[in-house]
Design a protein around this motif. Sequence first.
Motif, PDB file in Angstrom:
ATOM      1  N   ARG A  98      56.357  67.925 -15.224  1.00 47.46           N
ATOM      2  CA  ARG A  98      55.121  68.219 -14.500  1.00 47.46           C
ATOM      3  C   ARG A  98      53.908  67.830 -15.326  1.00 47.46           C
ATOM      4  NH1 ARG A  98      56.159  74.244 -11.844  1.00 47.46           N
ATOM      5  NH2 ARG A  98      57.651  73.585 -10.229  1.00 47.46           N
ATOM      6  N   SER A  99      54.006  68.121 -16.642  1.00 49.08           N
ATOM      7  CA  SER A  99      52.887  67.781 -17.512  1.00 49.08           C
ATOM      8  C   SER A  99      52.676  66.280 -17.560  1.00 49.08           C
ATOM      9  CB  SER A  99      53.151  68.323 -18.925  1.00 49.08           C
ATOM     10  OG  SER A  99      52.125  67.953 -19.813  1.00 49.08           O
ATOM     11  N   SER A 102      51.094  65.122 -14.367  1.00 50.05           N
ATOM     12  CA  SER A 102      49.693  65.504 -14.207  1.00 50.05           C
ATOM     13  C   SER A 102      48.763  64.677 -15.079  1.00 50.05           C
ATOM     14  CB  SER A 102      49.518  66.993 -14.526  1.00 50.05           C
ATOM     15  OG  SER A 102      49.797  67.250 -15.891  1.00 50.05           O
ATOM     16  N   GLY A 153      47.909  67.552  -5.768  1.00 58.30           N
ATOM     17  CA  GLY A 153      46.951  68.198  -6.641  1.00 58.30           C
ATOM     18  C   GLY A 153      45.534  67.911  -6.225  1.00 58.30           C
ATOM     19  N   MET A 234      43.078  63.376 -12.321  1.00 59.69           N
ATOM     20  CA  MET A 234      43.647  64.596 -11.736  1.00 59.69           C
ATOM     21  C   MET A 234      43.069  65.810 -12.454  1.00 59.69           C
ATOM     22  SD  MET A 234      47.649  65.604 -11.389  1.00 59.69           S
ATOM     23  CE  MET A 234      48.176  66.908 -10.292  1.00 59.69           C
ATOM     24  N   PHE A 236      44.107  69.191 -11.535  1.00 57.37           N
ATOM     25  CA  PHE A 236      45.271  70.065 -11.711  1.00 57.37           C
ATOM     26  C   PHE A 236      46.239  69.818 -10.556  1.00 57.37           C
ATOM     27  CE2 PHE A 236      41.820  72.473  -9.737  1.00 57.37           C
ATOM     28  CZ  PHE A 236      42.393  72.893  -8.552  1.00 57.37           C
ATOM     29  N   SER A 237      47.503  70.102 -10.820  1.00 61.37           N
ATOM     30  CA  SER A 237      48.536  69.934  -9.789  1.00 61.37           C
ATOM     31  C   SER A 237      48.612  71.188  -8.936  1.00 61.37           C
ATOM     32  CB  SER A 237      49.893  69.656 -10.436  1.00 61.37           C
ATOM     33  OG  SER A 237      50.274  70.747 -11.264  1.00 61.37           O
TER      34      SER A 237
END
Length: 238
Positions: A98-99, A102, A153, A234, A236-237
């Motif tokens: 996920r990191s 993002s 996001g 981005m 944040f997701s």
Amino acid sequence: MKTLGSVVVVVLFWPGLLQVAADPVGVHDEKEASTPQSCHPNHTAVLRAMCTLVDYDEGLAQQLEAMKQQVETMGTKLKALEEKEEATRADVKKQQERSDESKVAFSASLVEAGDTHTGPFPKATTLVFKHVITNIGNAYNPATGVFTAPVKGVYHFEVHLFADSHGGRPTAAHLYKNSDPIVYTYGAVYAYHAASSNGVSLLMNVGDRVYLKLRANAWVRDNHDHHTTFSGHMLFSM
């Protein structure tokens, strides 16, 4: 003569009487029969030893059973710890993915080299920003000028336009999300140069697209100073 015979009889029989009195046959045999012999085993001691061994074996069996239960308990706990560790690793891996997803950011200017005017066109035209300055995550396509969201996001976008004025011809463009115009930037003067800018934050699903369309009869200019740019990242997701 009678007196002498009596004496002789007493002398002859007295030693026998003494022997009989000193060692009566019946009494000696009775003592031998009643005295226990040392060669007979002590049955009580043997039974006690056997009972002790049985108790010892039962104690060992109980200890072994307790140790077996402890080993099984430790095995269960170890398995639970291994499962927890595996779940933790999977969670860390998922968070890392996920990191990585993002980490999305791009910035591009209109031309790679030279001093160029783009437009005017009779109808709205997609602007293709070919000079890529940053493109982390490779979500921006410099061949089409379109940014495509890799994950759901909130994203922030900015546009900066520059052009010569020439009689009030504007520099203007719409920022689109998919097929919908979202924000508009416009600038026009009757001398020297014109510039305009705008920005917006958008909630985007995977596959949503963002791009700029130059307004009909408007134009933009860019050169080695990279005045005209399109950027996004981005926040944040979701």
